[in-house]
Design a protein around this motif. Structure first.
Motif, PDB file in Angstrom:
ATOM      1  N   ILE A  93       0.673  -1.423   0.596  1.00  0.00           N
ATOM      2  CA  ILE A  93       0.235   0.199   0.180  1.00  0.00           C
ATOM      3  C   ILE A  93       1.339   0.921  -0.188  1.00  0.00           C
ATOM      4  O   ILE A  93       1.461   0.913   1.169  1.00  0.00           O
ATOM      5  CB  ILE A  93      -1.123   0.305   1.051  1.00  0.00           C
ATOM      6  N   GLY A  94       0.944   2.094  -1.109  1.00  0.00           N
ATOM      7  CA  GLY A  94       1.482   3.419  -0.820  1.00  0.00           C
ATOM      8  C   GLY A  94       2.657   3.280  -2.158  1.00  0.00           C
ATOM      9  O   GLY A  94       3.677   2.537  -2.214  1.00  0.00           O
ATOM     10  N   THR A  95       2.326   3.409  -3.576  1.00  0.00           N
ATOM     11  CA  THR A  95       2.934   3.229  -4.335  1.00  0.00           C
ATOM     12  C   THR A  95       4.043   4.231  -4.695  1.00  0.00           C
ATOM     13  O   THR A  95       5.030   4.353  -4.548  1.00  0.00           O
ATOM     14  CB  THR A  95       1.885   2.994  -6.399  1.00  0.00           C
ATOM     15  N   GLU A  99       9.434   3.189  -6.602  1.00  0.00           N
ATOM     16  CA  GLU A  99      10.699   2.810  -5.602  1.00  0.00           C
ATOM     17  C   GLU A  99      10.413   1.399  -5.120  1.00  0.00           C
ATOM     18  O   GLU A  99      11.196   0.151  -5.781  1.00  0.00           O
ATOM     19  CB  GLU A  99      10.737   3.943  -5.312  1.00  0.00           C
ATOM     20  N   SER A 100       9.580   1.622  -4.363  1.00  0.00           N
ATOM     21  CA  SER A 100       9.845  -0.323  -3.380  1.00  0.00           C
ATOM     22  C   SER A 100       9.076  -1.043  -4.339  1.00  0.00           C
ATOM     23  O   SER A 100       9.761  -2.113  -3.980  1.00  0.00           O
ATOM     24  CB  SER A 100       9.122  -0.376  -2.130  1.00  0.00           C
ATOM     25  N   ALA A 101       7.837  -0.539  -5.172  1.00  0.00           N
ATOM     26  CA  ALA A 101       7.676  -2.305  -6.007  1.00  0.00           C
ATOM     27  C   ALA A 101       8.648  -2.786  -7.080  1.00  0.00           C
ATOM     28  O   ALA A 101       8.893  -3.802  -7.692  1.00  0.00           O
ATOM     29  CB  ALA A 101       6.847  -2.040  -6.751  1.00  0.00           C
ATOM     30  N   MET A 133       4.313  11.855 -10.596  1.00  0.00           N
ATOM     31  CA  MET A 133       5.706  11.341 -10.873  1.00  0.00           C
ATOM     32  C   MET A 133       4.817  10.024  -9.890  1.00  0.00           C
ATOM     33  O   MET A 133       6.296   9.092  -9.869  1.00  0.00           O
ATOM     34  CB  MET A 133       6.334  12.205  -9.480  1.00  0.00           C
ATOM     35  N   HIS A 134       3.992   9.944  -9.258  1.00  0.00           N
ATOM     36  CA  HIS A 134       3.854   8.635  -9.162  1.00  0.00           C
ATOM     37  C   HIS A 134       3.906   7.164 -10.801  1.00  0.00           C
ATOM     38  O   HIS A 134       3.527   7.332 -11.741  1.00  0.00           O
ATOM     39  CB  HIS A 134       1.817   8.695  -9.566  1.00  0.00           C
ATOM     40  N   ARG A 135       4.474   6.376  -9.954  1.00  0.00           N
ATOM     41  CA  ARG A 135       4.369   5.556 -10.458  1.00  0.00           C
ATOM     42  C   ARG A 135       6.043   4.823 -11.710  1.00  0.00           C
ATOM     43  O   ARG A 135       6.065   4.460 -12.685  1.00  0.00           O
ATOM     44  CB  ARG A 135       3.344   4.910 -10.901  1.00  0.00           C
ATOM     45  N   ALA A 149      -7.098   2.609  -5.377  1.00  0.00           N
ATOM     46  CA  ALA A 149      -7.865   3.147  -4.456  1.00  0.00           C
ATOM     47  C   ALA A 149      -7.570   3.370  -3.385  1.00  0.00           C
ATOM     48  O   ALA A 149      -6.135   3.537  -3.012  1.00  0.00           O
ATOM     49  CB  ALA A 149      -8.501   1.648  -4.135  1.00  0.00           C
ATOM     50  N   ASP A 150      -8.899   3.692  -2.687  1.00  0.00           N
ATOM     51  CA  ASP A 150      -8.675   3.914  -1.239  1.00  0.00           C
ATOM     52  C   ASP A 150      -7.953   3.448  -0.281  1.00  0.00           C
ATOM     53  O   ASP A 150      -9.642   2.045  -0.019  1.00  0.00           O
ATOM     54  CB  ASP A 150      -9.170   5.296  -1.124  1.00  0.00           C
ATOM     55  N   SER A 151      -6.887   2.722   0.071  1.00  0.00           N
ATOM     56  CA  SER A 151      -6.377   2.139   1.183  1.00  0.00           C
ATOM     57  C   SER A 151      -7.521   1.691   2.671  1.00  0.00           C
ATOM     58  O   SER A 151      -7.784   0.682   2.766  1.00  0.00           O
ATOM     59  CB  SER A 151      -5.206   1.679   1.407  1.00  0.00           C
ATOM     60  N   LEU A 168       3.203  -2.118   3.679  1.00  0.00           N
ATOM     61  CA  LEU A 168       2.313  -0.956   4.093  1.00  0.00           C
ATOM     62  C   LEU A 168       3.080   0.448   4.345  1.00  0.00           C
ATOM     63  O   LEU A 168       4.183   0.469   5.411  1.00  0.00           O
ATOM     64  CB  LEU A 168       1.555  -1.366   5.370  1.00  0.00           C
ATOM     65  N   ASP A 169       2.843   1.375   3.708  1.00  0.00           N
ATOM     66  CA  ASP A 169       3.572   2.756   3.017  1.00  0.00           C
ATOM     67  C   ASP A 169       2.833   3.730   2.339  1.00  0.00           C
ATOM     68  O   ASP A 169       3.166   4.201   1.917  1.00  0.00           O
ATOM     69  CB  ASP A 169       4.808   2.047   2.208  1.00  0.00           C
ATOM     70  N   GLY A 170       1.654   3.210   2.802  1.00  0.00           N
ATOM     71  CA  GLY A 170       0.342   4.586   2.575  1.00  0.00           C
ATOM     72  C   GLY A 170      -0.157   6.105   3.125  1.00  0.00           C
ATOM     73  O   GLY A 170       1.397   6.461   3.794  1.00  0.00           O
TER      74      GLY A 170
HETATM   75  C1  LIG Z   1       5.934   7.455   0.999  1.00  0.00           C
HETATM   76  S1  LIG Z   1       5.009   6.848  -0.208  1.00  0.00           S
HETATM   77  C2  LIG Z   1       5.182   5.648  -0.722  1.00  0.00           C
HETATM   78  C3  LIG Z   1       6.678   4.790  -0.972  1.00  0.00           C
HETATM   79  C4  LIG Z   1       6.400   3.530  -1.894  1.00  0.00           C
HETATM   80  N1  LIG Z   1       6.257   2.710  -0.835  1.00  0.00           N
HETATM   81  C5  LIG Z   1       8.660   3.602  -1.910  1.00  0.00           C
HETATM   82  O1  LIG Z   1       9.361   3.545  -0.804  1.00  0.00           O
HETATM   83  O2  LIG Z   1       8.641   3.761  -3.289  1.00  0.00           O
HETATM   84  C6  LIG Z   1       3.037   6.648   0.030  1.00  0.00           C
HETATM   85  C7  LIG Z   1       1.958   6.883  -0.553  1.00  0.00           C
HETATM   86  O3  LIG Z   1       1.143   6.650  -0.478  1.00  0.00           O
HETATM   87  C8  LIG Z   1      -0.088   6.628  -0.625  1.00  0.00           C
HETATM   88  N2  LIG Z   1      -1.270   7.273  -0.189  1.00  0.00           N
HETATM   89  C9  LIG Z   1      -1.795   7.655   0.665  1.00  0.00           C
HETATM   90  N3  LIG Z   1      -2.487   6.966   1.755  1.00  0.00           N
HETATM   91  C10 LIG Z   1      -3.645   6.675   0.679  1.00  0.00           C
HETATM   92  C11 LIG Z   1      -4.705   6.046   0.893  1.00  0.00           C
HETATM   93  N4  LIG Z   1      -5.425   5.871   1.512  1.00  0.00           N
HETATM   94  N5  LIG Z   1      -4.879   4.524  -0.070  1.00  0.00           N
HETATM   95  C12 LIG Z   1      -3.624   4.130  -1.064  1.00  0.00           C
HETATM   96  N6  LIG Z   1      -2.518   5.228  -1.019  1.00  0.00           N
HETATM   97  C13 LIG Z   1      -2.807   5.893  -0.392  1.00  0.00           C
HETATM   98  C14 LIG Z   1       0.262   8.725  -1.312  1.00  0.00           C
HETATM   99  O4  LIG Z   1      -0.365   8.928  -2.623  1.00  0.00           O
HETATM  100  C15 LIG Z   1       1.132   8.564  -1.672  1.00  0.00           C
HETATM  101  O5  LIG Z   1       2.094   8.151  -3.076  1.00  0.00           O
END
Ligand SMILES: C[S@@+](CC[C@H](N)C(=O)[O-])C[C@H]1O[C@@H](n2cnc3c(N)ncnc32)[C@H](O)[C@@H]1O
Length: 266
Positions: A93-95, A99-101, A133-135, A149-151, A168-170
């Protein structure tokens, strides 16, 4: 300003803007007290050495060295877990930049990554450049499945899938971490499956109690003894593996050091 006039000023501000009370209730200090009182963990989780997870050598690619990038050790941890545990199904969760993916994808069969939809971020007033910048690191990678989607509201059962590793990184607010954590435990495949949480410290030697509170509140009570902070990283982990763990205080003399080789790629 004297303490008394500060108190009067604060009281006046709270009367005018009651939401300011959240700043006190959600403060790291208040959260530390909550974690201490409810879970008896005033110093946070016990720490396991990252050495117990990572392969002796782990190459990280891609790595942006950009604002807000995770640490190389965070990606090394994820990669090594995938490598050593033959992880097939990974969910995060959190793309963000992906980078992590993109780091994990070459080592797994299916790499699911979920992020807020672009339109939702637009509605929230986020800048177009940030959304764009996403993805950027993950969109070309074949086995990465991007979910928008919203997690907090997404129906994870619609995936009809269980996972070996969940990252978990959202949204790092306490309540969102709690919801993501609850969902993650329901999505684990078996007793060898693991969850890794990011940003569980401001740095590698501190605890972000607002995040830890969410983890603990979302974790089934019987699994709390299997939660650890991972040294030299920003991560915490759930694993049923037998591990040596201890409370590590900030400013301890380091037991590990790393060799970092930097290669510029375009
Ligand atoms: C810290 S970044 C993730 C970094 C990524 N995992 C990496 O290490 O490359 C957090 C991401 O979570 C997303 N985010 C925040 N709240 C969210 C939610 N409720 N559902 C899904 N994504 C969410 C944000 O848009 C943001 O892009």
């Amino acid at each position: 300003m004297s303490k008394l006039s500060k108190a009067f000023k604060a009281f006046g501000l709270i009367l005018k803007k009651p939401h300011l009370l959240n700043l006190i209730n959600d403060s790291e200090e208040a959260m530390q007290e909550y974690v201490e009182k409810k879970y008896g963990l005033p110093e946070g989780l016990k720490t396991v050495s990252i050495e117990q997870f990572i392969s002796r050598e782990e190459e990280i690619e891609p790595y942006g060295f950009l604002e807000g990038s995770s640490l190389p050790t965070d990606f090394a941890l994820l990669r090594s877990i995938c490598r050593q545990n033959q992880v097939e199904d990974y969910l995060e969760i959190g793309t963000w930049r992906g980078e992590s993916a993109a780091n994990v994808a070459p080592l797994v069969k299916n790499c699911y990554t979920l992020n807020l939809p672009d339109d939702e971020m637009r509605r929230m007033g986020m800048e177009e450049a940030y959304i764009g910048m996403h993805r950027c690191f993950s969109k070309q990678v074949e086995n990465i499945i991007h979910l928008q989607a919203d997690s907090q509201t997404f129906d994870f059962t619609s995936l009809n899938k269980k996972f070996d590793l969940i990252f978990l990184d959202g949204d790092h607010h306490t309540e969102s971490v709690m919801n993501d954590t609850r969902n993650a435990f329901r999505l684990l495949k078996d007793d060898n499956s693991m969850i890794v949480w990011h940003d569980t410290g401001e740095g590698t030697e501190t605890t972000r109690f607002s995040v830890l509170a969410g983890i603990l509140d979302g974790c089934p009570p019987e699994h709390i003894p299997h939660l650890y902070r991972v040294s030299n990283s920003l991560c915490a982990i759930f694993t049923k593996k037998e591990l040596k763990a201890e409370i590590v205080k900030p400013n301890s003399v380091p037991e590990l050091s790393f060799k970092v080789k930097i290669t510029v790629c375009k």
